[in-house]
Write a protein that holds these residues in place. Sequence first.
Motif, short mmCIF file in Angstrom:
data_model
loop_
_atom_site.label_atom_id
_atom_site.label_comp_id
_atom_site.label_asym_id
_atom_site.label_seq_id
_atom_site.Cartn_x
_atom_site.Cartn_y
_atom_site.Cartn_z
N ASN A 209 29.86 46.58 45.29
CA ASN A 209 31.21 46.09 45.02
C ASN A 209 31.41 45.82 43.53
O ASN A 209 32.50 46.04 42.99
N ALA A 213 34.43 47.58 41.44
CA ALA A 213 35.41 46.70 40.77
C ALA A 213 35.42 46.98 39.27
O ALA A 213 36.48 47.01 38.63
N TYR A 257 42.92 44.85 41.35
CA TYR A 257 42.38 44.89 42.72
C TYR A 257 42.52 43.52 43.38
O TYR A 257 42.57 42.49 42.71
N PHE A 262 36.29 42.38 46.75
CA PHE A 262 35.98 42.56 45.33
C PHE A 262 36.12 41.26 44.53
O PHE A 262 35.21 40.88 43.81
N HIS A 287 35.95 40.69 36.13
CA HIS A 287 36.79 39.70 36.81
C HIS A 287 37.96 39.26 35.92
O HIS A 287 39.12 39.24 36.37
N ASN A 290 40.62 41.85 35.56
CA ASN A 290 41.42 42.01 36.78
C ASN A 290 42.43 40.87 36.95
O ASN A 290 43.58 41.10 37.32
#
Length: 439
Positions: A209, A213, A257, A262, A287, A290
């Motif tokens: 994952n 991601a 996402y 994720f 992270h 995103n």
Amino acid sequence: MRVTVAGSGYVGLVAGACLADTGNDVIGYDIDEAKVEELNNGHIPIFEPGLAELITANRRAGRLRFTTNLVEAMEHAHAIFICIGTAPNPDGSADLSGIFSFAEVMAPEVRRPLPVAIKSTVPVGTGERVEQIIRGKAKHPVHLISNPEFLKEGSAVADFQRPERVVIGYEDAEAAEPIRELYVPFVRNQHPILMMGRKAAEMAKYACNGILASRISFINEIANLCDACGIDVDDVRRAMGTDGRIGFQFLYPGAGYGGSCFPKDVQALVHTAEANGVEPRMLSATHATNEDQKHVLFRKIESRFGAGVNGMTFAVWGIAFKPNTDDIREGSALTLIRDLLGAGAKIHAHDQEALVHLRKEFGERVTYCDQSYQALEGADALVICTEWNDFRSPDFDRVKALLGQPVVFDGRNLYDPKTMRRYGFEYHPIGKPVVMPGE
Ligand SMILES: NC(=O)c1ccc[n+]([C@@H]2O[C@H](COP(=O)([O-])OP(=O)(O)OC[C@H]3O[C@@H](n4cnc5c(N)ncnc54)[C@H](O)[C@@H]3O)[C@@H](O)[C@H]2O)c1
């Protein structure tokens, strides 16, 4: 084999139904009484293609039932799969309380030597901790197996029935054998069952994952750069994806996402790295990129309309974090709606499956529209957050006639800019030049 599946959510329902379908006798155990009652009344609480049919057929055949009765579930079990949720704690680590509490209460009810396979996504070392909890109270030997699940919401049944690989992590090879045997009917296409150490299996799920991601965050960063430089990110993608070392998968720019995997898995892996003294630079950046990308549509709207957003109405097509699911957890549509409401805008939301969940989140602050065109009535502009199939070729004349202004913000790059120009839209995709009518 007599199998008990603990947790009747997306993973537990799919695993239970697919295992029943190959002839096993399956009980789904859950602590949520309303959910279990619904299931036993023949109502499937989630949307997943093919799942309702599979559950109905196997309930009818007497191979699948659901219960909140732990004694019944344990009496039945010759193997257990744990599919309990592992939502993030406020610090980003995985909340394992559901799994630990199941281990505490099931242990005294163990009736025979058992393999217990954890399908939930759990940090390295969880199998060992759960094994210790159960062994402390059980009267029979119990072996904890790590069996991470790789299914994708939206194609979960097909993924479970034809997995690219099955991963089984164990400390005792003999104890893992019944779990391996349960998967043999699903890998007749010669896809492998990968046997490995328990901790490696736990890590493998997060690593998969994490890289997927990171590809999404990478292409989103490139798309933002393309926006700033006036380049079409699709040209760049074509050059990247045709390179056999890179490929096209997970290189679609968009509004970030979401989903139940994720976001939380990347954060949990960051936490595991930090706890082990490793600085997770790539994962942290994935992270953070995103989280920021989820605001990209609002930023485009704000830069187009400025303070005028206050009082405007936006139609939002697509609420689910991806098509073919009703799951809205961590979806970019939620961030967009919060941003727009915060700026004083009104929302007409449409989704094929997810409105019921959106209503729980936003109540009366949003107008819910069962039909896509209904959402356009009285709206000033359209924003697209999910690539549901029937958004791909709408009746553009009708869309234009219904909207107050022919402006479309597309968080999934569904449309050909040439088409949008021809129909006279102002079109704002991600990482591609804006189309202005008349240009
Ligand atoms: N959803 C996915 O696409 C996906 C894919 C792969 C792995 N996973 C992982 O699988 C796990 C489950 O995910 P999900 O999406 O199915 O979650 P979910 O929230 O849909 O379902 C979890 C279920 O567990 C039940 N539960 C909670 N505590 C329990 C307890 N003590 N005893 C029995 N049941 C209990 C809940 O009532 C709920 O029905 C998570 O760790 C997730 O990361 C999910």
